[in-house]
Design a protein around this motif. Structure first.
Motif, mmCIF file in Angstrom:
data_model
loop_
_atom_site.group_PDB
_atom_site.id
_atom_site.type_symbol
_atom_site.label_atom_id
_atom_site.label_comp_id
_atom_site.label_asym_id
_atom_site.label_seq_id
_atom_site.Cartn_x
_atom_site.Cartn_y
_atom_site.Cartn_z
ATOM 1 N N UNK A 174 -45.395 54.107 6.846
ATOM 2 C CA UNK A 174 -44.819 54.635 8.087
ATOM 3 C C UNK A 174 -45.681 54.231 9.279
ATOM 4 N N UNK A 529 -53.620 61.950 12.967
ATOM 5 C CA UNK A 529 -53.047 61.267 11.803
ATOM 6 C C UNK A 529 -54.103 60.553 10.980
ATOM 7 N N UNK A 576 -48.595 59.490 5.202
ATOM 8 C CA UNK A 576 -49.749 59.742 6.062
ATOM 9 C C UNK A 576 -49.998 61.242 6.165
ATOM 10 N N UNK A 577 -51.171 61.594 6.635
ATOM 11 C CA UNK A 577 -51.524 63.014 6.742
ATOM 12 C C UNK A 577 -51.620 63.406 8.204
ATOM 13 N N UNK A 578 -51.319 64.641 8.451
ATOM 14 C CA UNK A 578 -51.487 65.186 9.785
ATOM 15 C C UNK A 578 -52.517 66.306 9.663
#
Lengths: 641, 550
Positions: A174, A529, A576-578
């Motif tokens: 993404x 992110x 992905x991480x937030x």
């Protein structure tokens, strides 16, 4: 010894040198295997390409007949090519292709691929390339100016749902992803990379200029060149991901302009942005790599692949009816092939539908072809747009697919699948969990895990654990580059052996850094992110590859080429991480500043005024009589009153 | 607002609700999984089990096994980084049997929309708070309370906001908003504002604490109504327990609230479609959020849904109470500094360290006993006395609490002989500082609890000396002790709820509240019980010790 084999040997040699830190031989073996297979398979690509070129004026409907013919030599193919009227040394051609795969979840996966190949060498000494025909000039100039050997850029909206859709032909994370191999003649790689990102940012109208040293890494093993070449030291590789990049029409329009026909003719007509972006997944990509010119690999050619992968959600757009057509998906139909193209085809995956019991196609496909893609033998219905009969009486092709049965909603069990999340609560520490699933019933295989974590998450690398089946699973190769605050991110690469039918969990704890107040984004409470981690693997094939493969391979099956009968290359991106960082209340300093300024202005100002001003008692002005008297006394020289 | 306009969807919703009207025996996990899958969600289940430290007699459960079912609606344009949660508890019986139906109806409608930018998780949790605790711990992979659960397989990134739905009938007259969460945490005030704004827009009556806002808010009756509402909120917040399924989300910094449908005897009724429209509106608003809700207050009291009292207004009230303690401490400090008239300068040190340290240690040991013994000793108590486990725990707690009154002043005399005049002054100085710090910290975390404790403890702390009339003072002290405060709070709460109770009922409720408090601590990590038993009660014992100094 052919050039291809020579490269493979070189690759292996360099790789072995680069991996001296690897603890076991398993690591080297696995990686070497991977790249041997890739570089070997490049030969196939070349062979097929040459063959295809020689056959381009013929109606290709009977594959069985074609198989018996020997592949012609490169000289005969160049002599038989009639479309290129330009000078013989720089031939180029263009192919376009659309693959449609009905997914088991009821969604439709459409994958466009456009290939432009140009038999020229940008880097030949004393040669200046200035005449462009099909190859886009903007990219060509970029390649020669920055001495780029290989470039891969992708823009993606949404997340590829492996559990529902299986593997994509071309995976992409993404946001925006860019990785570039530079020529070994480049001295200042970082400088070239910086300029290149800025130029690309202009070409694609994207925020690639946000790529700087804090999100750029040099992976040692995960991203090896996909084209021919002998540079494999990661010094010449740069990789960066921008997970926050939002993809929209402004990226699609410049992308379409790179095509020879633009969006005026051919398959690109279907790319109407309001339909493409009304989807569950959309990925635009541009790949440039050097490939062999001919069978003997006497010279290199440039291959530009532009791809669009899109998944349409039938549930939201179809209003419950399980049928689709070109018109329904793209609100356009096909009327002609791109006049500049040498091949223009539409493939529809009919593997699950051999007898037509699941769905029916209208108009019926003129021919069928088989291809092995992602370890699975698939059957495709082919519509050749160069053939006059394809468009029928209405002069337009609108393939309609109607399901006969209601869809199933079962989850797939893809052989390799990854997942990632942040565990814990509070704003001080946390833990990144990466889960890697091996769903193969009996085969273990190694995967390369690449993790890039920004510096403001301070990884406690001593807490790194890898567990499979509740036992410790020691990675055979670990490359870790610690971060430097405000300079570079953490880079963690591991080679992990996945036991069969298992979930491998990689955990590492981190501490959230407190940023300087200017380093917060304008929306700090949204979170920060962390890009996708990349899992690259050679996955055991579901079906053994057929040795008598058809020579006419579709393009999409040859991107991650693979001669190995037992395994195929897959790259999986996790989500992905937030992550929320401790964020000060920014409205408070604002209030404080306003208040302080007021207090200073009013309070201190008046005090300063009082302290620095001299005060005098003003005497009342004397009367007229006194003034007259004083004047007289002044004239007389007597002291005044 | 397309939910009402489509007759097919409305019919589907009605069908679903009529099927769900039949009483449920246990959670129909398979049916829920199928129903969610048919609506195009990614469905996962999580099973959990928990053995309570002692049987919960209110909810009749001891060994709890259950399954949570949740379906994730993936946002088409987002890479699984953010999520919203809509949860509905699924319990046997008719107490909350409509929420799941509405949840499924909304899932079906939401699935057909393209505008979602955050994943939406539809969660049906079994065994209300225990299931919710298991799910949240699984989602964040933490284990704070020793529960066993199976790990989650699907996630949607960081959860931005959550709404919990409780509906007991298919028509409602008003919607009640519940905000108080674990340890008195509250969601951002903007969530309450959002709910209020949508209720106004759609025209649904909305209440908080079950009390409707009066139109004549500036009349005497209006003020009294607002004060009652706010008092209820203070009492609920002070209890430190989650008052709805949303309460456990707040620990993870997820803004959450419960929406409870109320069906009273009013004429004008609202059907579930309207509630669905309200939820749709709220979710679309939350979906559009770019940042977490943070712009508004996190510390507030609500006299009505449209008015609030912010921390800046209520904190000075507590500050004034705490100032009494500090002034009294200053007074004592001055008294200790100047030698009392008539005494010689021969004593370089005032009271011995032992005479101050002994009561401190003894009172804290009593506190530790109060914290640990009730659960540890329940088996022994059940064997020797004809009581159930729950009663055993509660009665042990009360017994230790009462025994603590007798213990310290007796032992003190044995150990350090006759108490000196300066001895109690030093002890009181320590006790007052201790209390000031304790109450100050409590008020920062949970204002209501700190304020209620300060109201009862500060007068005692300020005026207690060994020289006041002993029997009368002892009576006043017992009446103002933390335990009695709890008893009074129960009566006040029932009075405010317009459900007055008799003394006997009050006593029974008192016992059950103590058991619930201990359970809340063990199951969800509520901090009120350890705070009272380990810190507040020993502090109060020090004052009790001063009263009986000689």
């Amino acid at each position: 010894m052919t050039a291809g084999r020579c490269t493979a040997a070189l690759l292996a040699a360099v790789l072995v040198c680069g991996l001296t830190c690897a603890s076991t031989a398993a690591a080297e073996e696995a990686i070497t295997e991977e790249y041997e297979s890739i570089s070997n398979a490049n030969e196939h690509v070349q062979a097929q390409d040459d063959y295809a070129r020689s056959q381009k004026r013929r109606e290709i409907t009977e594959h069985d007949d074609d198989q018996n013919e020997p592949p012609p030599s490169s000289s005969s193919s160049s002599s038989s090519s009639s479309s290129s009227s330009s000078s013989p040394p720089s031939k180029d051609y263009f192919k376009e292709e659309l693959v449609i795969r009905p997914l088991s979840s009821g969604d439709i996966y459409a994958s466009f691929q456009f290939q432009t190949r140009w038999d020229t060498d940008f880097f030949a000494p004393g040669k200046k390339v200035s005449h462009y025909r099909l190859f886009p000039k903007s990219l060509g100039q970029l390649m020669s100016k920055f001495s780029v050997r290989e470039m891969h850029v992708s823009f993606t909206q949404g997340y590829w749902r492996t559990m529902q859709w299986g593997q994509p032909f071309l995976p992409a994370p993404p946001g925006a992803e860019l990785w570039v191999w530079f020529q070994d003649s480049v001295a200042d790689v970082d400088g070239a990379w910086k300029e290149l990102t800025n130029v690309l940012s202009g070409i694609f109208c994207a925020s690639l200029n946000f790529i700087d040293s804090t999100n750029t890494v040099e992976p040692t093993a995960s991203f090896k060149p996909l084209g021919v070449g002998n540079v494999t030291h990661q010094r010449f590789l740069r990789y960066a991901v921008l997970p926050r990049e939002i993809v929209c029409t402004e990226n699609l329009t410049p992308w379409k302009k790179l095509l020879p026909c633009g969006s005026k003719a051919g398959l690109a007509v279907l790319m109407k942005s309001e339909k493409l972006f009304h989807s569950s997944f959309l990925s635009l990509a541009v790949h440039i790599r050097p490939v062999c010119q001919d069978w003997g690999c006497k010279g290199t050619a440039w291959e530009l692949r532009q791809t669009v992968n899109v998944v349409f959600d039938l549930h939201t757009t179809g209003q419950g009816k399980r049928e689709w057509s070109f018109f329904k998906m793209f609100s356009r139909t096909l009327t002609e092939a791109c006049p500049l193209a040498t091949s223009s085809k539409v493939y529809i995956d009919v593997t699950d539908n051999p007898q037509g019991e699941l769905f029916e196609l209208n108009p019926a496909a003129p021919s069928l072809t088989q291809a092995v893609v992602l370890g699975d033998r698939r059957t495709y219905a082919v519509y050749d747009l160069m053939a006059s009969g394809t468009f029928g009486l209405l002069r337009s092709l609108n393939v309609l697919l109607r399901w006969k049965t209601p869809g199933s909603v079962d989850m797939l069990r893809p052989l390799l699948h990854g997942e990632r999340y942040v565990a814990g609560y509070g704003l001080q520490t946390g833990e990144i969990h990466t889960l890697i699933y091996n769903n193969h019933p009996y085969r273990a295989f190694p995967v390369l895990l690449l993790d890039i974590v920004p510096w403001y998450l301070r990884l406690y690398i001593h807490t790194l654990t890898v567990t499979s089946k509740s036992r410790e699973n020691k990675p055979s190769y670990i490359h870790y580059q610690p971060s430097k605050d405000r300079l570079r991110p953490h880079l963690l690469e591991m080679l992990i052996q996945l036991p069969p039918n298992s979930v491998t969990e990689v955990t590492v704890q981190f501490e959230r850094a407190l940023l300087k107040w200017t380093e917060y984004t304008p929306d700090p409470n949204h979170g920060f992110y962390v890009g996708s981690s990349v899992i690259s693997a050679l996955v055991p094939s579901v079906v053994a590859m057929d040795t008598s493969y058809t020579l006419e391979h579709p393009l999409f099956s040859t991107f991650f080429p693979c001669k190995e009968e037992s395994s195929y290359f897959v790259r999986v991106y996790t989500e992905p991480l937030l992550v929320n960082l401790p964020t000060p209340d920014f409205s408070m300093p604002y209030n404080v500043i306003c208040l302080t300024c007021t207090v200073v202005a009013v309070g201190y100002g008046s005090l300063y005024n009082l302290l620095t001003r001299t005060f005098q008692v003003e005497e009342p002005s004397p009367g007229v009589v006194k003034r007259l008297a004083n004047m007289i006394r002044y004239l007389r020289g007597v002291p005044l009153l | 607002m397309g939910l009402l306009s489509d007759p097919n969807r409305r019919r589907a919703l009605t069908n679903l609700l009529t099927r769900l009207n039949t009483p449920l025996w246990g959670m129909p996990v398979d049916w829920l999984v199928k129903a969610m899958q048919a609506r195009g969600l990614e469905v996962f289940t999580q099973s959990f089990s928990r053995t309570l430290p002692f049987p919960d007699e209110n909810k009749e459960r001891y060994m709890v096994h259950g399954t949570n079912v949740y379906g994730i609606l993936r946002a088409p344009r987002a890479p699984r980084t953010e999520a919203l949660v809509l949860s509905a508890p699924c319990t046997p019986g008719s107490s909350n049997n409509q929420a799941v139906g509405l949840l499924l109806g909304l899932a079906q409608y939401f699935r057909g929309q393209m505008y979602w930018a955050k994943d939406i998780i539809f969660l049906v949790n079994e065994h209300d708070l225990i299931g919710m605790q298991a799910w949240l711990e699984g989602y964040h992979h933490t284990n704070t309370t020793g529960m066993s659960w199976t790990p989650l397989e699907g996630r949607g990134g960081s959860i931005q906001a959550a709404l919990s739905l409780e509906l007991s009938s298919d028509i409602i007259t008003s919607l009640d908003l519940v905000l108080e969460g674990l340890n008195g945490q509250l969601p951002n005030l903007d969530l309450a504002n959002l709910f209020y704004a949508f209720c106004q827009k759609i025209g649904v009556l909305c209440t908080i604490q079950g009390k409707l806002q009066r139109n004549d808010w500036d009349s005497a009756a209006g003020y009294s109504q607002a004060v009652q509402t706010m008092l209820l909120m203070v009492l609920k917040q002070a209890s430190g327990r989650p008052w709805g399924d949303h309460g456990l989300f707040l620990r993870y910094h997820i803004e959450a609230a419960s929406i409870r449908g109320i069906n009273s005897f009013r004429q004008y009724k609202t059907d579930l479609t309207t509630v669905g429209k309200l939820l749709e509106g709220m979710f679309r608003k939350l979906n559009n959020l770019l940042e977490r809700l943070h712009q508004s207050y996190f510390f507030y009291l609500l006299p009505s849904l449209s008015r609030f009292v912010s921390i800046g207004y209520y904190m000075p009230a507590f500050g004034l109470l705490a100032a009494i303690l500090l002034l009294r401490a200053l007074d004592l400090w001055v008294q200790l500094g100047s030698p009392a008239p008539g005494t010689e300068d021969g004593l370089p040190f005032g009271p011995g360290v032992l005479s101050v340290l002994t009561p401190l240690i003894i009172s804290h040991l009593t506190g530790v006993a109060l914290y640990t013994l009730p659960i540890m000793a329940q088996q022994t108590a059940v064997e020797h006395f004809p009581v159930s486990e729950t009663e055993a725990v509660v009665l042990t707690a009360i017994a230790i609490y009462t025994a603590g009154l007798a213990l310290p002043h007796n032992t003190h005399r044995v150990l350090s002989g006759e108490g000196t005049e300066e001895g109690w002054r030093v002890l009181k100085l320590i006790a007052i500082f201790y209390m000031a710090v304790l109450l100050g910290c409590t008020a920062l975390i949970n204002f209501s609890l700190g304020f209620i404790l300060a109201l009862t403890l500060v007068p005692v702390a300020a005026f207690i000396t060994p020289h006041v009339p002993r029997v009368l003072s002892a009576l006043v002290m017992v009446l103002l002790s933390p335990g009695s405060t709890l008893l009074f709070s129960i009566f006040v709460y029932q009075e405010l709820q317009e459900a007055p109770i008799t003394l006997l009922e009050g006593w029974n409720l008192f016992l059950s509240v103590i058991s619930q408090g201990i359970l809340d601590h063990n199951l969800y990590g509520s901090l009120v019980y350890p705070l009272i038993s380990l810190l507040v009660y020993p502090c109060w014992l020090l004052l009790w010790n001063i009263l009986f100094w000689k």
